[in-house]
Design an enzyme around this catalytic site. Structure first.
Site, short mmCIF file in Angstrom:
data_model
loop_
_atom_site.label_atom_id
_atom_site.label_comp_id
_atom_site.label_asym_id
_atom_site.label_seq_id
_atom_site.Cartn_x
_atom_site.Cartn_y
_atom_site.Cartn_z
N SER A 122 0.82 -1.21 0.00
CA SER A 122 0.00 0.00 0.00
C SER A 122 0.85 1.26 0.00
O SER A 122 1.92 1.31 0.59
CB SER A 122 -0.91 0.01 1.23
OG SER A 122 -1.76 1.11 1.20
N GLY A 156 -2.93 3.99 9.90
CA GLY A 156 -3.36 4.67 11.13
C GLY A 156 -3.38 6.17 11.01
O GLY A 156 -3.30 6.88 12.01
N ASP A 202 -15.69 3.61 4.88
CA ASP A 202 -14.37 3.48 4.26
C ASP A 202 -14.37 2.44 3.15
O ASP A 202 -13.87 2.70 2.05
CB ASP A 202 -13.31 3.12 5.32
CG ASP A 202 -13.02 4.27 6.27
OD1 ASP A 202 -13.79 5.25 6.26
OD2 ASP A 202 -12.03 4.16 7.01
N GLY A 229 -8.05 5.46 5.65
CA GLY A 229 -8.74 4.26 5.17
C GLY A 229 -7.80 3.18 4.67
O GLY A 229 -8.16 2.42 3.76
N SER A 230 -6.62 3.08 5.27
CA SER A 230 -5.68 2.06 4.79
C SER A 230 -6.24 0.65 4.99
O SER A 230 -6.06 -0.23 4.15
CB SER A 230 -4.32 2.21 5.46
OG SER A 230 -4.41 1.98 6.84
N SER A 231 -6.95 0.42 6.10
CA SER A 231 -7.46 -0.93 6.33
C SER A 231 -8.59 -1.26 5.35
O SER A 231 -8.69 -2.38 4.88
CB SER A 231 -7.92 -1.10 7.79
OG SER A 231 -9.20 -0.57 7.98
#
Lengths: 396, 396
Positions: free
Chosen positions: B131, B136, B192, B140-142
């Protein structure tokens, strides 16, 4: 041979600037930077005027000054603005029309025309006014001057007799100061002269009666003049444009600002006893109102700098007045140690700002009856602290 | 021997953070910093996982991985969260419970359990995800990871057949990504993963259907990560406290923020043609929303610094997400010359901030069908720009 000192405070907007244009409530308080007048009768029929803050020194033969009808005295209200008299006075003082010194002189002679008895006019008098307030910084310097002037001429001519209640005396001062403000500003709101006359704090709405804020307690502020000239009309126009673009966004912001004044009023009404709690809540309102003003686009990098510097020291600041420069208020809580206050003042000073310590909510118009002739030069050169040690009578 | 790249964007909150907690509208857009996955079947029955962003490299024997019931496929919805399976997987991966790497692995195996056919499970497969999104940072990385994962496993197992409409394929991806998000976050809002799946922008309200923002046009932003850790829960609690102290002040502020999303929606619906006008108005909303967030007490000196620096260059910024640090967005108008943008990036970089250029409103989840085996090492080391030049298929 009557002789008086008179004195009146400046004002700051605490909450509600800009929103007040849209019929919302605003809160203003008296500012402990004051103007002082010395008025004393003469014997040679001269009216000698010293207004060092606008570089005006004049001596007129009292008999030469255009006058029209006298005011009939209490309980009559001041007559409507006399445009013909204004024209005559403008020609008489011959200082142009729009300068501070010109309007200051015309306002003085306008009140002179109505308030001075023939006896006092024949004897002549000295009238000197000096001020701690910066001119044109939105701190009510002209109202402070007008209230000093009205108090001086009303006292000199026996209009504030002790048979009148304090409230009636206060009303007379306020009404005549408002006349002087009209000469100076054309169409003033009446807020500035009311705050200056009453002292304390007031809550007001455009076109409605100005109410004292019950239970208001004097607060200590650092007043920072960014020295960036205000452009009030431009800023007011910008808010208007933003509201035209996004009415549904801006209208609730104005409602929120309205509620800040109501919350402030409730704070003082309900929480008078717990001073620390009061100051904490007041600080919250300071923060919120500033954020909202920034959201309305009327902050300025210098004002944000004041916020940044004070915030690092744990202090809350907001712009006061039109914004876009001008002045900021930083609330000094009672528990702040002197060292922190000094550090704040130093850091603000390093930015090139003018930094003043001032109480908000102190007394309004006052006077001292003098029992001997006072030298004008001495009055003009005396320190404010020294003048403050006189035994002042306030209209309360 | 199916083999795919999949990709999904991050997200930013454009308007309405914090107010959304109180049932107000908010607007979010896809962020052109993306996650990329490579999935390809093997022959040795191993599941080899490479998640370099959470430092996870694992190879499991597919037969050892706890599995329960398979998903029946379209049009069935994903089954309710299977707590027993979660427990089994938590024990199986044995990486603790709360770390990023642990939940990333469990989410992967949770989707594996439902989506992978027995044939594919017996053959085994590689799954690698990398990514560009900081972890964190509220970007919206997760979700981006979850959408990549869901797309990869749905594609690998033939669940996204071309007989399904693009909308149905998109819904499947979004629903399964939401499952992964639930594994990772417990009780996510679904915003997200929806933004990451759909791309573009969405307008949403807590507990209600998430709607795409019609006519949304891609916008260019500078994204500044102040690197000050967010404390989302503390900030949300602070706003709650302020609202409890001054409900009549704070409630209209939240209403105003609600109207910002509505105004944004109207802007794109009505003014799609005049791009300069659109960007100017959008910039106004950016300014107003930030001011309101500052008034709510969730700004931070670093965020104000971003505002100060960008404002000097004539650019509008706001915090995005929880505030109190975290990230700020600076709108880059189409007429900005490259020199100004570079100057902005340099000045922000000098503050120690991480500065990224990113489109908001670009495409959502996508995939590339590969016709030959790709080296994992090569995939992980390839530049993003290089991956972007592949011919992506989006679910539109």
């Amino acid at each position: 041979m009557p002789s008086y000192f008179t004195s009146a405070p400046g004002k700051v907007i605490l909450f509600g600037e800009h929103a007040v244009v849209y019929g919302k409530l605003a809160t203003a308080g008296s500012l402990g930077l004051r103007s002082y007048a010395l008025v004393q009768s003469r014997t040679d029929g001269a009216l000698e005027v010293n207004l060092p803050d606008v570089q005006l020194v004049r001596s007129w033969k009292s008999a030469d000054i255009p006058r029209q009808a006298r005011w009939e005295g209490y309980p009559y209200p001041p007559p409507a603005m006399n445009v013909e008299l204004l024209d005559q006075l403008t020609k008489f003082v011959d200082l142009g029309t729009q300068t501070n010194r010109s309007v200051a002189a015309i306002a003085l002679l306008y009140l002179h025309s109505y308030l001075t008895s023939d006896d006092i006019a024949n004897q002549g008098y000295d009238l000197s006014v000096r001020s701690d307030l910066p001119v044109g910084a939105g701190l009510g310097s002209s109202a402070s001057y007008s209230v000093c002037l009205a108090t001086a001429l009303l006292k000199l001519n026996g209009h504030l007799s002790e048979s009148l209640s304090a409230a009636d005396q206060r009303d007379l001062v306020n009404q005549w100061a408002f006349q002087a403000e009209k000469v100076i500003h054309g169409n003033p709101s009446g807020i500035d002269n009311t705050v200056s006359t009453l002292g304390g704090a007031v809550i007001f709405k455009k076109g409605e009666k100005i109410e004292p804020l019950p239970g208001f307690q004097s607060l200590k502020f650092i007043l920072t003049n960014t020295r960036v000239p205000r452009e009030t009309q431009v800023l007011v126009a910008n808010v208007r444009k933003l509201r035209e673009k996004f009415p549904s966004v801006v209208n609730p912001m104005l409602d929120s600002i309205n509620e800040i004044s109501i919350s402030c009023k409730q704070l003082f009404a309900q929480n008078g006893e717990d001073r620390a709690h009061l100051l904490s809540r007041f600080g919250d309102l300071v923060d919120v109102n500033h954020g909202m003003l920034a959201a309305l686009g009327v902050s300025h990098p210098t004002l944000e700098k004041v916020r940044e510097i004070s915030s690092k020291l744990g202090l809350k600041s907001k712009l006061t007045g039109a914004g876009g420069g001008g002045c900021a208020l930083t609330l000094v809580r009672d528990d702040m140690d002197e060292k922190t206050v000094e550090e704040l003042k130093t850091k603000l000073g390093e930015q090139g700002f003018e930094v003043l310590e001032a109480q908000v909510g102190g007394p309004g118009a006052g006077f001292v009856t003098l029992d001997s002739v006072t030298s004008i030069a001495e009055f003009l050169s005396r320190g404010t602290a020294d003048l403050e040690t006189q035994t002042w009578t306030y209209f309360v």
